[in-house]
Design a protein around this motif. Sequence first.
Motif, PDB file in Angstrom:
ATOM      1  N   TRP A 204      49.633  35.734  38.171  1.00 21.02           N
ATOM      2  CA  TRP A 204      49.067  34.417  38.452  1.00 21.02           C
ATOM      3  C   TRP A 204      48.277  34.444  39.757  1.00 21.02           C
ATOM      4  CZ3 TRP A 204      48.500  29.801  36.039  1.00 21.02           C
ATOM      5  CH2 TRP A 204      48.150  28.696  36.825  1.00 21.02           C
ATOM      6  N   TYR A 205      48.887  34.995  40.798  1.00 21.24           N
ATOM      7  CA  TYR A 205      48.212  35.033  42.100  1.00 21.24           C
ATOM      8  C   TYR A 205      46.976  35.929  42.062  1.00 21.24           C
ATOM      9  CZ  TYR A 205      51.287  32.308  45.106  1.00 21.24           C
ATOM     10  OH  TYR A 205      51.939  31.274  45.720  1.00 21.24           O
ATOM     11  N   LEU A 206      47.078  37.066  41.381  1.00 26.52           N
ATOM     12  CA  LEU A 206      45.911  37.942  41.297  1.00 26.52           C
ATOM     13  C   LEU A 206      44.780  37.284  40.519  1.00 26.52           C
ATOM     14  CD1 LEU A 206      47.568  41.426  40.605  1.00 26.52           C
ATOM     15  CD2 LEU A 206      46.567  40.618  42.740  1.00 26.52           C
ATOM     16  N   GLY A 207      45.112  36.618  39.434  1.00 28.35           N
ATOM     17  CA  GLY A 207      44.083  35.953  38.636  1.00 28.35           C
ATOM     18  C   GLY A 207      43.414  34.813  39.381  1.00 28.35           C
ATOM     19  N   VAL A 208      44.229  33.947  39.997  1.00 24.84           N
ATOM     20  CA  VAL A 208      43.671  32.836  40.769  1.00 24.84           C
ATOM     21  C   VAL A 208      42.852  33.372  41.934  1.00 24.84           C
ATOM     22  CG1 VAL A 208      44.252  30.879  42.256  1.00 24.84           C
ATOM     23  CG2 VAL A 208      45.472  31.218  40.090  1.00 24.84           C
ATOM     24  N   GLY A 209      43.361  34.397  42.597  1.00 24.60           N
ATOM     25  CA  GLY A 209      42.631  34.970  43.730  1.00 24.60           C
ATOM     26  C   GLY A 209      41.304  35.574  43.320  1.00 24.60           C
ATOM     27  N   ALA A 210      41.266  36.200  42.141  1.00 27.42           N
ATOM     28  CA  ALA A 210      40.008  36.782  41.663  1.00 27.42           C
ATOM     29  C   ALA A 210      38.974  35.698  41.396  1.00 27.42           C
ATOM     30  CB  ALA A 210      40.260  37.595  40.400  1.00 27.42           C
ATOM     31  N   VAL A 211      39.396  34.603  40.812  1.00 25.66           N
ATOM     32  CA  VAL A 211      38.464  33.489  40.561  1.00 25.66           C
ATOM     33  C   VAL A 211      37.971  32.913  41.879  1.00 25.66           C
ATOM     34  CG1 VAL A 211      38.241  31.171  39.595  1.00 25.66           C
ATOM     35  CG2 VAL A 211      39.459  32.951  38.318  1.00 25.66           C
ATOM     36  N   GLU A 212      38.882  32.738  42.825  1.00 25.60           N
ATOM     37  CA  GLU A 212      38.484  32.210  44.141  1.00 25.60           C
ATOM     38  C   GLU A 212      37.490  33.130  44.841  1.00 25.60           C
ATOM     39  OE1 GLU A 212      42.692  29.899  45.239  1.00 25.60           O
ATOM     40  OE2 GLU A 212      42.133  31.769  46.247  1.00 25.60           O
ATOM     41  N   ALA A 213      37.642  34.454  44.636  1.00 21.99           N
ATOM     42  CA  ALA A 213      36.751  35.422  45.282  1.00 21.99           C
ATOM     43  C   ALA A 213      35.468  35.653  44.493  1.00 21.99           C
ATOM     44  CB  ALA A 213      37.487  36.751  45.469  1.00 21.99           C
ATOM     45  N   GLY A 214      35.296  34.958  43.374  1.00 18.21           N
ATOM     46  CA  GLY A 214      34.079  35.115  42.581  1.00 18.21           C
ATOM     47  C   GLY A 214      34.036  36.382  41.766  1.00 18.21           C
ATOM     48  N   ARG A 215      35.213  36.874  41.342  1.00 15.87           N
ATOM     49  CA  ARG A 215      35.265  38.091  40.525  1.00 15.87           C
ATOM     50  C   ARG A 215      36.044  37.808  39.236  1.00 15.87           C
ATOM     51  NH1 ARG A 215      36.023  43.275  44.578  1.00 15.87           N
ATOM     52  NH2 ARG A 215      34.360  42.724  46.031  1.00 15.87           N
ATOM     53  N   PRO A 216      35.466  37.032  38.342  1.00 14.83           N
ATOM     54  CA  PRO A 216      36.194  36.677  37.108  1.00 14.83           C
ATOM     55  C   PRO A 216      36.493  37.874  36.214  1.00 14.83           C
ATOM     56  CG  PRO A 216      33.898  35.969  36.996  1.00 14.83           C
ATOM     57  CD  PRO A 216      34.135  36.401  38.414  1.00 14.83           C
ATOM     58  N   TRP A 217      35.765  38.975  36.372  1.00 13.33           N
ATOM     59  CA  TRP A 217      36.038  40.151  35.542  1.00 13.33           C
ATOM     60  C   TRP A 217      37.446  40.690  35.780  1.00 13.33           C
ATOM     61  CZ3 TRP A 217      37.255  44.750  37.922  1.00 13.33           C
ATOM     62  CH2 TRP A 217      36.877  44.893  39.257  1.00 13.33           C
ATOM     63  N   VAL A 218      37.994  40.430  36.965  1.00  9.78           N
ATOM     64  CA  VAL A 218      39.358  40.874  37.253  1.00  9.78           C
ATOM     65  C   VAL A 218      40.354  40.166  36.336  1.00  9.78           C
ATOM     66  CG1 VAL A 218      41.179  40.888  39.014  1.00  9.78           C
ATOM     67  CG2 VAL A 218      38.833  41.509  39.641  1.00  9.78           C
ATOM     68  N   VAL A 219      40.082  38.896  36.024  1.00 10.81           N
ATOM     69  CA  VAL A 219      40.957  38.154  35.119  1.00 10.81           C
ATOM     70  C   VAL A 219      40.987  38.826  33.747  1.00 10.81           C
ATOM     71  CG1 VAL A 219      41.383  35.930  34.016  1.00 10.81           C
ATOM     72  CG2 VAL A 219      40.515  36.009  36.365  1.00 10.81           C
ATOM     73  N   ALA A 220      39.829  39.274  33.287  1.00 10.84           N
ATOM     74  CA  ALA A 220      39.777  39.976  32.001  1.00 10.84           C
ATOM     75  C   ALA A 220      40.615  41.250  32.043  1.00 10.84           C
ATOM     76  CB  ALA A 220      38.333  40.295  31.642  1.00 10.84           C
ATOM     77  N   VAL A 221      40.567  41.981  33.157  1.00 16.10           N
ATOM     78  CA  VAL A 221      41.377  43.192  33.307  1.00 16.10           C
ATOM     79  C   VAL A 221      42.859  42.842  33.241  1.00 16.10           C
ATOM     80  CG1 VAL A 221      42.029  45.053  34.889  1.00 16.10           C
ATOM     81  CG2 VAL A 221      39.620  44.439  34.612  1.00 16.10           C
ATOM     82  N   LEU A 222      43.251  41.757  33.915  1.00 16.59           N
ATOM     83  CA  LEU A 222      44.654  41.347  33.922  1.00 16.59           C
ATOM     84  C   LEU A 222      45.119  40.946  32.526  1.00 16.59           C
ATOM     85  CD1 LEU A 222      44.710  39.229  37.219  1.00 16.59           C
ATOM     86  CD2 LEU A 222      45.672  41.512  36.872  1.00 16.59           C
ATOM     87  N   LEU A 223      44.271  40.230  31.787  1.00 19.74           N
ATOM     88  CA  LEU A 223      44.629  39.824  30.428  1.00 19.74           C
ATOM     89  C   LEU A 223      44.766  41.044  29.511  1.00 19.74           C
ATOM     90  CD1 LEU A 223      42.370  36.663  29.995  1.00 19.74           C
ATOM     91  CD2 LEU A 223      44.859  36.731  30.296  1.00 19.74           C
ATOM     92  N   LEU A 224      43.828  41.986  29.631  1.00 18.25           N
ATOM     93  CA  LEU A 224      43.908  43.205  28.825  1.00 18.25           C
ATOM     94  C   LEU A 224      45.148  44.000  29.182  1.00 18.25           C
ATOM     95  CD1 LEU A 224      42.758  45.234  26.818  1.00 18.25           C
ATOM     96  CD2 LEU A 224      41.317  46.157  28.655  1.00 18.25           C
ATOM     97  N   SER A 225      45.437  44.091  30.469  1.00 14.66           N
ATOM     98  CA  SER A 225      46.627  44.818  30.907  1.00 14.66           C
ATOM     99  C   SER A 225      47.895  44.172  30.366  1.00 14.66           C
ATOM    100  CB  SER A 225      46.676  44.862  32.437  1.00 14.66           C
ATOM    101  OG  SER A 225      47.890  45.434  32.892  1.00 14.66           O
ATOM    102  N   SER A 226      47.965  42.841  30.403  1.00 15.99           N
ATOM    103  CA  SER A 226      49.151  42.156  29.884  1.00 15.99           C
ATOM    104  C   SER A 226      49.323  42.420  28.392  1.00 15.99           C
ATOM    105  CB  SER A 226      49.043  40.644  30.144  1.00 15.99           C
ATOM    106  OG  SER A 226      49.108  40.369  31.527  1.00 15.99           O
ATOM    107  N   ALA A 227      48.218  42.424  27.660  1.00 14.04           N
ATOM    108  CA  ALA A 227      48.288  42.710  26.230  1.00 14.04           C
ATOM    109  C   ALA A 227      48.790  44.133  25.986  1.00 14.04           C
ATOM    110  CB  ALA A 227      46.919  42.513  25.583  1.00 14.04           C
ATOM    111  N   LEU A 228      48.301  45.077  26.775  1.00 14.15           N
ATOM    112  CA  LEU A 228      48.759  46.463  26.633  1.00 14.15           C
ATOM    113  C   LEU A 228      50.223  46.608  27.066  1.00 14.15           C
ATOM    114  CD1 LEU A 228      45.574  48.309  27.947  1.00 14.15           C
ATOM    115  CD2 LEU A 228      46.405  48.241  25.587  1.00 14.15           C
ATOM    116  N   ASN A 229      50.617  45.901  28.132  1.00 12.55           N
ATOM    117  CA  ASN A 229      52.028  45.912  28.539  1.00 12.55           C
ATOM    118  C   ASN A 229      52.919  45.449  27.397  1.00 12.55           C
ATOM    119  OD1 ASN A 229      51.400  44.741  31.957  1.00 12.55           O
ATOM    120  ND2 ASN A 229      51.217  46.773  31.054  1.00 12.55           N
ATOM    121  N   ALA A 230      52.493  44.373  26.735  1.00 17.08           N
ATOM    122  CA  ALA A 230      53.260  43.855  25.600  1.00 17.08           C
ATOM    123  C   ALA A 230      53.306  44.884  24.471  1.00 17.08           C
ATOM    124  CB  ALA A 230      52.649  42.551  25.104  1.00 17.08           C
TER     125      ALA A 230
END
Length: 541
Positions: free
Chosen positions: A398-424
């Motif tokens: 949550w903090y990494l995703g929100v922080g990425a949006v705040e820093a103007g790097r939305p691509w990081v959110v996509a990485v986090l979502l993909l990583s979570s899917a792979l973790n699952a």
Amino acid sequence: MRATLPLLLLATSLVPAVIIFLLPEAAEGPRRAITLAGAVAKVVLVLVLVVGVFGGRTYEWRASFLPGVDLVLRADPVPLLFVFLSALLWLTTTVYAIGYLADDGHRARFFGFFSLCVAATVGIALAGNLLTFLVFYELLTVTTYPLVVHQGDDRARAAGRTYLFYTVSGGAVLLIGAVWLQQLAGTVAFGQTEVLAALLPEQRPALTAIFVLLIAGLGVKAALVPLHGWLPQAMVAPAPVSALLHAVAVVKAGVFGIVRVVHDLYGAELAAALGVLTPLTVVAAVTIVYGSLLALNQDDLKRRLAYSTVSQLSYIVLGVGVIGLTSVAGGLAHLVHQGVMKVTLFYCAGILARTAGVTRIRQLDGIGRRFPVTMTAFTIAALGMVGIPPTVGFVTKWYLGVGAVEAGRPWVVAVLLLSSALNAAYFLPVVARAWLPAPAPAPAPAPAGSTRVDVAATTGTGQPSDGDRRPGPEVARHTLGPLRLGPLRFPKVRLESDPWLLLPPVTTAASVVVLGVLAGVPLSPISWAHDIAVELLGRGP
């Protein structure tokens, strides 16, 4: 007293190590007492330091080492977060190792080097400048090697050679960068970011090259791709060593060093001005995805966990590379969050290997019914890795995703979502196999005095993945009680494994949930990390 507390913190590991080496192998009782006393004393001293530092006190020890260069140990909020994690997990891992190695023939050697390893880790955390960090960083390599090769067979020695090749090479690169920086700027204490900032723009090429050397040297222990190859090979070590490598010491030393270089040596502004942060975050993102993809293909449970570590560690690097208050806080908190989750998983994997002879995922069918406590702890930690609320893994993402949006790097959110899917994809099937199918038929116990090796549980080389002597699944049952506490009397309880083995994963699994639920409480890991991020990002040239 303020100057001696950092030394006392080191002594709580060094003194037990010396005494353990001097004790005879048969002195099991004194060795246990000394090891546990040192671990408890370290936790107490860390709590004293935490109270003192947050009360405004300064704790620093300094001694002359080389001309113009001092060895410095200093306690401030940044290293204390790492020291706090190391102290608590050293205590739980010590308890676990006592049970795990109960019938091992080289316990004195193991616990001696185990204590030295933690001493080196504390020195890395408290290092006040890059040279002090480098000294303890190399000591960590030396003291962990005997733990990696503890089994003493050909596979262990081969893994040890791989470990040394990677870590010594990384240390050499780190040394080159440190010497170059010393020649360029003199001795720079951690936190004095204005020193290097003053060299810009005249020394831009040199500062950039030094940054690359430092990160490359640290990236070996941090298991950044393509420098991660040693970590899965080291899984031949016993489970307590794997827990130490993945959650407490070696890999955490690498990512903590990257935090120090980015924020305590260069500073966020200078690093951003040099343009080195975007490549760093890209490498972290690639490592997150690549490690998860490799984990998907592993049938050996510890190797799947090892590649998961490769992926999860880079959450920390990603957080500190995406410069923003929320993202840096998330990355720093993940030092603790990843530690409690991953150490729980390795504890559970060790119990299954040691007690049931189970090392392969395909062997897990119905194991949760025979080992409900172990697999409940494993399930909690696995769900945390996926990022299911209210676990600490969810808080990090949550903090990494929100922080990425705040820093103007939305691509990081996509990485986090993909990583979570792979973790699952690589954790949930393990959990499902453990709980849903009917129990697999239990193989017959091995004859007394023999070594049982399940062919299905071996690697492609025909050797057990964990290198353990493993009894049949019903041999190592234990009982607890009956107990009497005043007027209360508790009946005898049959346990699925040694209490020394069960208590640590139960404790750390509970913390995966408790620390997530209490994330907003003062001095929780995320709250602590947020305060550190405010201090780090508030520094200017």
